[in-house]
Design a protein around this motif. Sequence first.
Motif, PDB file in Angstrom:
ATOM      1  N   HIS A 196       0.862  -1.181   0.000  1.00 44.70           N
ATOM      2  CA  HIS A 196       0.000   0.000   0.000  1.00 44.70           C
ATOM      3  C   HIS A 196       0.893   1.224   0.000  1.00 44.70           C
ATOM      4  CE1 HIS A 196      -3.230   2.802   0.849  1.00 44.70           C
ATOM      5  NE2 HIS A 196      -2.492   3.307   1.831  1.00 44.70           N
ATOM      6  N   ILE A 197       0.726   2.092  -0.983  1.00 44.04           N
ATOM      7  CA  ILE A 197       1.523   3.303  -1.027  1.00 44.04           C
ATOM      8  C   ILE A 197       0.598   4.502  -1.180  1.00 44.04           C
ATOM      9  CG2 ILE A 197       3.513   2.147  -2.045  1.00 44.04           C
ATOM     10  CD1 ILE A 197       2.705   3.212  -4.735  1.00 44.04           C
ATOM     11  N   SER A 198       1.147   5.671  -0.925  1.00 46.52           N
ATOM     12  CA  SER A 198       0.364   6.887  -0.994  1.00 46.52           C
ATOM     13  C   SER A 198      -0.131   7.121  -2.415  1.00 46.52           C
ATOM     14  CB  SER A 198       1.237   8.074  -0.556  1.00 46.52           C
ATOM     15  OG  SER A 198       0.604   9.284  -0.855  1.00 46.52           O
ATOM     16  N   SER A 199      -1.306   7.727  -2.523  1.00 44.15           N
ATOM     17  CA  SER A 199      -1.860   8.037  -3.836  1.00 44.15           C
ATOM     18  C   SER A 199      -1.430   9.429  -4.301  1.00 44.15           C
ATOM     19  CB  SER A 199      -3.405   7.978  -3.783  1.00 44.15           C
ATOM     20  OG  SER A 199      -3.893   8.899  -2.825  1.00 44.15           O
ATOM     21  N   ASP A 200      -0.480  10.025  -3.578  1.00 41.08           N
ATOM     22  CA  ASP A 200       0.041  11.342  -3.914  1.00 41.08           C
ATOM     23  C   ASP A 200       0.648  11.302  -5.314  1.00 41.08           C
ATOM     24  OD1 ASP A 200       1.769  13.871  -2.050  1.00 41.08           O
ATOM     25  OD2 ASP A 200       1.568  13.683  -4.201  1.00 41.08           O
ATOM     26  N   LYS A 201       0.105  12.094  -6.223  1.00 38.76           N
ATOM     27  CA  LYS A 201       0.554  12.059  -7.605  1.00 38.76           C
ATOM     28  C   LYS A 201       2.013  12.468  -7.728  1.00 38.76           C
ATOM     29  CE  LYS A 201      -0.790  13.606 -12.229  1.00 38.76           C
ATOM     30  NZ  LYS A 201      -1.759  14.417 -13.002  1.00 38.76           N
ATOM     31  N   GLU A 202       2.446  13.483  -6.980  1.00 38.53           N
ATOM     32  CA  GLU A 202       3.827  13.926  -7.050  1.00 38.53           C
ATOM     33  C   GLU A 202       4.783  12.817  -6.610  1.00 38.53           C
ATOM     34  OE1 GLU A 202       6.830  16.573  -8.028  1.00 38.53           O
ATOM     35  OE2 GLU A 202       4.668  16.654  -8.418  1.00 38.53           O
ATOM     36  N   GLU A 203       4.403  12.075  -5.576  1.00 33.41           N
ATOM     37  CA  GLU A 203       5.239  10.963  -5.115  1.00 33.41           C
ATOM     38  C   GLU A 203       5.330   9.881  -6.186  1.00 33.41           C
ATOM     39  OE1 GLU A 203       4.749   7.325  -2.056  1.00 33.41           O
ATOM     40  OE2 GLU A 203       4.597   9.299  -1.100  1.00 33.41           O
ATOM     41  N   ASP A 204       4.230   9.655  -6.908  1.00 34.08           N
ATOM     42  CA  ASP A 204       4.241   8.669  -7.981  1.00 34.08           C
ATOM     43  C   ASP A 204       5.268   9.044  -9.044  1.00 34.08           C
ATOM     44  OD1 ASP A 204       2.247   7.289  -6.721  1.00 34.08           O
ATOM     45  OD2 ASP A 204       0.630   8.051  -7.984  1.00 34.08           O
ATOM     46  N   TYR A 205       5.297  10.329  -9.407  1.00 41.04           N
ATOM     47  CA  TYR A 205       6.254  10.790 -10.404  1.00 41.04           C
ATOM     48  C   TYR A 205       7.686  10.626  -9.904  1.00 41.04           C
ATOM     49  CZ  TYR A 205       3.061  12.816 -13.846  1.00 41.04           C
ATOM     50  OH  TYR A 205       2.130  12.978 -14.840  1.00 41.04           O
ATOM     51  N   ILE A 206       7.916  10.976  -8.641  1.00 41.82           N
ATOM     52  CA  ILE A 206       9.269  10.861  -8.080  1.00 41.82           C
ATOM     53  C   ILE A 206       9.701   9.403  -8.035  1.00 41.82           C
ATOM     54  CG2 ILE A 206      10.670  11.202  -6.004  1.00 41.82           C
ATOM     55  CD1 ILE A 206       8.964  13.666  -5.393  1.00 41.82           C
ATOM     56  N   ARG A 207       8.773   8.528  -7.634  1.00 41.73           N
ATOM     57  CA  ARG A 207       9.073   7.102  -7.561  1.00 41.73           C
ATOM     58  C   ARG A 207       9.419   6.553  -8.956  1.00 41.73           C
ATOM     59  NH1 ARG A 207       7.438   3.643  -3.733  1.00 41.73           N
ATOM     60  NH2 ARG A 207       5.857   5.108  -3.000  1.00 41.73           N
ATOM     61  N   TYR A 208       8.637   6.959  -9.937  1.00 42.52           N
ATOM     62  CA  TYR A 208       8.849   6.485 -11.298  1.00 42.52           C
ATOM     63  C   TYR A 208      10.174   7.011 -11.859  1.00 42.52           C
ATOM     64  CZ  TYR A 208       7.507   5.013 -16.019  1.00 42.52           C
ATOM     65  OH  TYR A 208       7.465   4.398 -17.248  1.00 42.52           O
ATOM     66  N   ALA A 209      10.441   8.307 -11.624  1.00 45.38           N
ATOM     67  CA  ALA A 209      11.682   8.909 -12.094  1.00 45.38           C
ATOM     68  C   ALA A 209      12.885   8.266 -11.426  1.00 45.38           C
ATOM     69  CB  ALA A 209      11.669  10.413 -11.820  1.00 45.38           C
ATOM     70  N   HIS A 210      12.762   7.950 -10.148  1.00 48.65           N
ATOM     71  CA  HIS A 210      13.842   7.273  -9.439  1.00 48.65           C
ATOM     72  C   HIS A 210      14.151   5.923 -10.102  1.00 48.65           C
ATOM     73  CE1 HIS A 210      15.085   4.204  -6.410  1.00 48.65           C
ATOM     74  NE2 HIS A 210      15.975   5.127  -6.101  1.00 48.65           N
ATOM     75  N   GLY A 211      13.116   5.214 -10.517  1.00 47.89           N
ATOM     76  CA  GLY A 211      13.313   3.932 -11.190  1.00 47.89           C
ATOM     77  C   GLY A 211      14.049   4.081 -12.507  1.00 47.89           C
ATOM     78  N   LEU A 212      13.730   5.150 -13.256  1.00 52.05           N
ATOM     79  CA  LEU A 212      14.414   5.387 -14.524  1.00 52.05           C
ATOM     80  C   LEU A 212      15.890   5.722 -14.311  1.00 52.05           C
ATOM     81  CD1 LEU A 212      11.722   7.499 -16.430  1.00 52.05           C
ATOM     82  CD2 LEU A 212      12.337   5.122 -16.842  1.00 52.05           C
ATOM     83  N   ILE A 213      16.167   6.585 -13.340  1.00 50.51           N
ATOM     84  CA  ILE A 213      17.545   6.969 -13.041  1.00 50.51           C
ATOM     85  C   ILE A 213      18.341   5.770 -12.537  1.00 50.51           C
ATOM     86  CG2 ILE A 213      19.019   8.405 -11.570  1.00 50.51           C
ATOM     87  CD1 ILE A 213      17.610   9.922 -13.798  1.00 50.51           C
ATOM     88  N   SER A 214      17.664   4.854 -11.847  1.00 46.43           N
ATOM     89  CA  SER A 214      18.336   3.678 -11.296  1.00 46.43           C
ATOM     90  C   SER A 214      18.900   2.761 -12.378  1.00 46.43           C
ATOM     91  CB  SER A 214      17.367   2.891 -10.392  1.00 46.43           C
ATOM     92  OG  SER A 214      17.036   3.640  -9.235  1.00 46.43           O
TER      93      SER A 214
END
Length: 254
Positions: A196-214
Motif C-alpha cells: 500500500h503506497i500513498s496516492s500522492d501524484k507527485e510521489e508517484d512521479y518521483i518514484r517512477y523517475a527514481h526507477g528510470l535513473i536507477s
Amino acid sequence: MARREDCGDGARARQHVFLLPEYLKDASKKMKSGLMFVKLVNPCSGEGALYLFNMCLQQLFEIKVFKEKHHSWFINQSVQSGGLLHFVTPMDPLFLLLHYLIKADKEGKFQPLDQVVVDDMFPNCILLLKLPELEKLLQHVTEGKEIGKKKYYKYSKEKTLKWLEKKVNQTVAALKTSNINVGARVQSTAFFSGHHISSDKEEDYIRYAHGLISDYITKELSDDLSKYLKLPEDSASLPKPPSKVAAQRQKRNK
C-alpha cells in the motif's frame, strides 16, 4: 537511420532510430560520419554494453535494443523487416564516469583522472576523457584539488546524491511535459505486489523517475538515492518502470 525529437533530462534532445548491423556488436567501427560504436561498462550492471560516440561533436549516446518477432518498422519513407530496432539517445557521460570514481574511492585518496578511468576490459573508456566540459561535469560528483598544476579528484557521495536528485527532478518535469501518466501504473504495481503506497501524484512521479535513473547507477547508490528522496522503504521491492524504449512504444500506441 531516422531521427526524431525526444525529451531527456528535462530538455529537448535529438534521438536516432536505426537498424544496426549485427557485426557492429562485436567490434568497434569508426564510420565516415565520425560515429564510433564502442563497448563500455554498463554503470548499473557492471557488464559490457554498446554505446555510440560522435567524434565530431564529442558526444556520447546510449543504445537501447528493442526486439520483437514478426514485426516491421516504418523508417522515413521505407519499410524495414525484422523486429530488431535500436534507439540512440544522448547520454550524460557522468553516469559512466561515476562507475570508475566509485571504484577508485575504495583507495580513499585523491587521484588524477587518467589513473581513475582505466579499464582493461573496456579500454575505450579513455574516450570519456575527451568529452567537452569534463571538469565542469566532475564538480557535481567529486571533490577536487590541484597540486603542481595537476588536478586530482575524489568521489563525493554527498555531491552525487544532490546531483542525482536534480536528475530525478528533471525527469519528473520531462514526464509531466510529455503528459505521461505514471500514477495508474505505480498504483497498479503496488496493488499486485501486495503493498500500500500513498496516492500522492507527485510521489508517484518521483518514484517512477527514481526507477528510470536507477537504470544508470548501482543498486547500492539507487537505495541511497531512495532514502535521500525520502521514498518509502518498500518502494525498493516494487518492479522498475519499463525501459525508455518500451515507454516510447507505449506512447506511440496511444
